[in-house]
Design an enzyme around this catalytic site. Structure first.
Site, PDB file in Angstrom:
ATOM      1  N   ASP A  40      -1.486   1.839  33.064  1.00  0.00           N
ATOM      2  CA  ASP A  40      -1.217   0.913  31.960  1.00  0.00           C
ATOM      3  C   ASP A  40      -0.514  -0.357  32.454  1.00  0.00           C
ATOM      4  O   ASP A  40      -0.186  -0.496  33.641  1.00  0.00           O
ATOM      5  CB  ASP A  40      -0.362   1.664  30.917  1.00  0.00           C
ATOM      6  N   ASP A  80      -5.614  -2.156  22.055  1.00  0.00           N
ATOM      7  CA  ASP A  80      -5.913  -0.772  21.664  1.00  0.00           C
ATOM      8  C   ASP A  80      -6.845  -0.668  20.459  1.00  0.00           C
ATOM      9  O   ASP A  80      -6.791  -1.473  19.531  1.00  0.00           O
ATOM     10  CB  ASP A  80      -4.612  -0.038  21.324  1.00  0.00           C
TER      11      ASP A  80
HETATM   12  C1  GLA Z   1      -0.964   1.391  25.688  1.00  0.00           C
HETATM   13  C2  GLA Z   1      -2.377   1.803  26.012  1.00  0.00           C
HETATM   14  C3  GLA Z   1      -2.766   3.006  25.160  1.00  0.00           C
HETATM   15  C4  GLA Z   1      -1.801   4.149  25.428  1.00  0.00           C
HETATM   16  C5  GLA Z   1      -0.379   3.706  25.183  1.00  0.00           C
HETATM   17  C6  GLA Z   1       0.632   4.735  25.672  1.00  0.00           C
HETATM   18  O1  GLA Z   1      -0.864   0.905  24.381  1.00  0.00           O
HETATM   19  O2  GLA Z   1      -3.289   0.742  25.817  1.00  0.00           O
HETATM   20  O3  GLA Z   1      -4.100   3.408  25.412  1.00  0.00           O
HETATM   21  O4  GLA Z   1      -1.961   4.584  26.756  1.00  0.00           O
HETATM   22  O5  GLA Z   1      -0.078   2.488  25.862  1.00  0.00           O
HETATM   23  O6  GLA Z   1       1.949   4.337  25.483  1.00  0.00           O
END
Ligand code: GLA
Length: 395
Positions: free
Chosen positions: A156, A211
């Protein structure tokens, strides 16, 4: 008298020799991993920080018993919140309350089911859920993952300050490569630094957007519905191929915020996009309708087609869209997508698929699992509101 002519190897022969022995075969792909889009399950979309070894083991069990493993799903990935601290030597420490048997035992369990094991970290000082990140510990973490038996890393981009994305992801990529274990590398940088332009040899898949969230087209501060994400994939198709995929984020199919018709559309379009198919629902408690979507082998075959071409939108008229993906046998997968509030007739024209209009082709409906006979020039279908009809068209 003239000196006898020296035998000279003709330059074309020399070139052939060099080419045969030193040029890698055209089908050699990066590290040889993820030659088709990765398929699996990830804890985040449904369970967020509520992860535990029991949850992950039951997801692995359900992946096998539901028939999803049989349909091609293989990775079980724990997302954020499995880690809690670092020890005095800097080694990453798993949350003992949630993973009392340790990560190695969990990996062994997943492997014993014939599945592969994935884990999550972050290029910054902390993950998005404020757990320790890998910054400054990349090689140490990669060695730890290899020792545990990790097969997949999602990496990430929270808390990275002024770090350069390409450099940071390359560091972890090098660390994984030197760990001695093949580990699929999933970049989760949200598309900010346009990873499709530079990540082909760094990782195997890269997120292209923020996301996903479980709705048709809503927009929140850090997330959006799947049709919003779909629109952002248009134009990225040239960057995907075997070993290196655009990732429009994990599936929301089965998480409760959409209708079955909408979930079928979401899954269909992900397959047209040659997207990684990472289920994000509760596998243990899924309805037969949801299982039917996630495990439809003919639809999955479109996603997993060996040619590895990402499909694209070939026609848009108001709420009616036609998406198409070229397949290895020369056929086309076609999705007629109705984004409108009422049912509508949508047609696909051969010219949008790259076929001459006189060509006669077989039409197979992949959701109805029915052959619909032959057609030439065009084919139409009634498409429900917020739904798709998906065909395989084979000349
Ligand atoms: C980010 C990523 C998600 C998930 C969260 C976890 O938002 O894009 O897919 O992994 O972090 O905290």
């Amino acid at each position: 008298m003239n000196a006898p002519a020296k035998k000279v190897v003709p330059p074309t022969l020399l070139f052939c020799f060099v080419f045969l022995f030193f040029v890698p075969p055209a089908n050699a792909q990066g590290d040889g991993l993820a030659l088709t889009p990765p398929m699996g399950w990830n804890s985040w979309n449904r369970f967020a920080c509520n992860v535990s070894e029991d949850l992950v083991k039951s997801a692995a069990d359900a992946m096998v018993s539901s028939g999803m493993k049989d349909a091609g799903y293989e990775f079980i990935v724990i997302d954020d919140c499995w880690q809690i601290s670092r020890d005095s030597n800097g080694n990453i420490v798993a949350d003992e309350r949630k993973f009392p048997s340790g990560i190695k035992a969990l990996a062994d369990y997943i492997h014993s089911k014939g599945l592969k094991f994935g884990i999550y970290s972050d290029a910054g000082t902390q993950t998005c859920a404020k757990r320790p990140g890998s910054r400054g510990h990349e090689y140490q973490d990669a060695l730890q993952y290899a020792a545990w038996g990790v097969d997949y890393l999602k990496y990430d981009w929270c808390n990275t300050g002024a770090e350069n994305a390409q450099a940071a992801y390359t560091t972890m990529s090098d660390a994984l490569k030197s760990s001695g274990r093949p580990i699929v590398f999933s970049l989760c940088e949200w598309g900010t630094a346009k990873p499709w332009l530079w990540a082909k040899d760094v990782g195997n898949l890269w997120r292209t957007t923020g996301d996903i969230t479980d709705c048709w087209d809503c927009k929140k501060q850090y997330s959006m519905g799947w049709t919003k994400i779909l629109d952002l994939q248009d134009g990225l198709e040239t960057y995907a191929g075997p070993g290196h995929w655009n990732d429009p984020d994990m599936l929301e199919v089965g998480n409760g915020g959409m209708t079955t018709t909408e979930y079928r559309a979401h899954f269909t379009l992900w397959c047209i996009l040659a997207a990684p198919l990472i289920a994000g629902n509760d596998l243990k408690n899924m309805s037969p309708e949801i299982k039917e979507i996630l495990a439809n082998k003919e639809v999955i075959a479109v996603d997993q087609d060996a040619l590895g071409m990402q499909g694209r939108r070939v026609r848009k008229k108001g709420d009616a869209e036609v998406w198409a993906k070229q397949l290895k046998d020369g056929s086309r997968a076609v999705a007629l997508l109705n984004r409108g509030a009422a049912d509508a007739d949508i047609s696909v024209a051969w010219e949008d698929l790259g076929y001459p209009s006189h060509v006669s082709a077989n039409i197979r409906d992949l959701w109805a699992k029915k052959d619909l006979g032959k057609s030439s020039a065009t084919f139409s279908a009634r498409v429900p509101s917020h739904g798709v009809v998906m065909f395989r068209i084979t000349p």
